[in-house]
Design a protein around this motif. Structure first.
Motif, mmCIF file in Angstrom:
data_model
loop_
_atom_site.group_PDB
_atom_site.id
_atom_site.type_symbol
_atom_site.label_atom_id
_atom_site.label_comp_id
_atom_site.label_asym_id
_atom_site.label_seq_id
_atom_site.Cartn_x
_atom_site.Cartn_y
_atom_site.Cartn_z
ATOM 1 N N ASP A 45 0.226 -41.458 6.691
ATOM 2 C CA ASP A 45 1.350 -42.395 6.768
ATOM 3 C C ASP A 45 2.476 -41.791 7.596
ATOM 4 N N TRP A 46 2.770 -40.533 7.324
ATOM 5 C CA TRP A 46 3.814 -39.841 8.081
ATOM 6 C C TRP A 46 3.439 -39.829 9.563
ATOM 7 N N GLU A 65 -3.898 -44.447 7.086
ATOM 8 C CA GLU A 65 -2.599 -44.752 6.489
ATOM 9 C C GLU A 65 -2.757 -45.833 5.427
ATOM 10 N N HIS A 66 -1.777 -45.888 4.536
ATOM 11 C CA HIS A 66 -1.736 -46.934 3.514
ATOM 12 C C HIS A 66 -1.567 -48.278 4.207
ATOM 13 N N TYR A 108 1.371 -41.834 11.232
ATOM 14 C CA TYR A 108 1.414 -43.180 11.788
ATOM 15 C C TYR A 108 2.856 -43.564 12.124
ATOM 16 N N LEU A 109 3.769 -43.321 11.208
ATOM 17 C CA LEU A 109 5.176 -43.662 11.439
ATOM 18 C C LEU A 109 5.767 -42.816 12.555
ATOM 19 N N THR A 117 1.913 -49.366 5.409
ATOM 20 C CA THR A 117 2.624 -48.563 6.410
ATOM 21 C C THR A 117 2.818 -49.314 7.723
ATOM 22 N N ARG A 118 1.812 -50.005 8.205
ATOM 23 C CA ARG A 118 1.947 -50.749 9.473
ATOM 24 C C ARG A 118 3.006 -51.838 9.358
ATOM 25 N N TRP A 174 11.852 -44.352 2.253
ATOM 26 C CA TRP A 174 10.835 -45.166 1.594
ATOM 27 C C TRP A 174 10.400 -44.475 0.317
ATOM 28 N N SER A 190 -7.014 -50.175 6.921
ATOM 29 C CA SER A 190 -6.368 -48.990 7.463
ATOM 30 C C SER A 190 -6.952 -48.718 8.843
ATOM 31 N N LEU A 207 1.848 -42.499 -0.570
ATOM 32 C CA LEU A 207 1.920 -42.117 0.835
ATOM 33 C C LEU A 207 1.464 -40.674 1.022
ATOM 34 N N LEU A 250 10.091 -40.110 3.822
ATOM 35 C CA LEU A 250 9.159 -40.613 2.821
ATOM 36 C C LEU A 250 9.399 -39.829 1.546
#
Length: 177
Positions: free
Chosen positions: A125-126, A98-99, A128-129, A102-103, A116, A94, A121, A140
């Motif tokens: 994660d949110w 983030e999980h 990062y996205l 996610t990347r 998703w 990570s 999550l 998500l």
């Protein structure tokens, strides 16, 4: 490049809940790399996911550590065809909390809107996205691993995807013109 939306599917905790809470769930055994796994699957999920994709113009894809095994062990048992697979097992680290999947998801979606379904999550994660330059709109859907995917999750995804398909919206979801 297509702007057809994506519906990304996790297996464990989403299609394979941690406990049997419904008579629709059936036990199955899978042998992967010499190890036996006992999973719970609801055969109706395939039909419901296929209907979601068909009614919203979305494309289903696997976003699971099962990777290609999902097409062999999960899809046929719930009535899904072969689906594209996001390779997620290559980098378990990570960078910002983030999980690890996610990347890989961010790289795969290539500015396509996506939903998703995952049970793992959180806010990192949110974020990062949200910050990733290759990601536009997304939803998500946090699935409780004790119950797995429900009709409420599918309805949430259907409503979000339908909102994206309204005439007059560009790819970012803002009114065009």
């Amino acid at each position: 490049m297509t702007k057809r939306p994506l519906v990304l599917l996790d297996v464990d905790g989403v299609l394979n809940p941690v406990r049997r809470h419904s008579l629709w769930l059936r036990h199955h055994e899978c042998v992967l790399d010499g190890q036996t796994y006992r999973i719970l699957l609801n055969a109706r999920h395939g039909r419901k996911l296929a209907a979601l994709a068909r009614h919203t113009g979305a494309e289903l894809a696997w976003a699971t550590t099962w990777e290609q095994h999902a097409n062999v062990e999960i899809g046929p048992r719930i009535g899904l065809p072969q689906l594209p697979v996001i390779k997620v097992n290559s980098d378990p680290g990570s960078r910002a909390g983030e999980h690890f999947k996610t990347r890989h998801v961010a790289e795969y979606v290539a500015r396509r809107p996506f939903v998703w379904f995952d049970d793992n999550l959180a806010a990192p994660d949110w974020q990062y996205l949200q910050d990733h330059p290759g990601v536009d709109e997304f939803l998500l859907v946090d699935v409780d691993p004790r119950t797995g995917l429900t009709d409420a999750h599918l309805a949430q995804a259907r409503a979000w995807l339908a909102d994206r398909a309204r005439p007059g919206l560009d790819g970012a979801g803002a009114p065009s013109g």
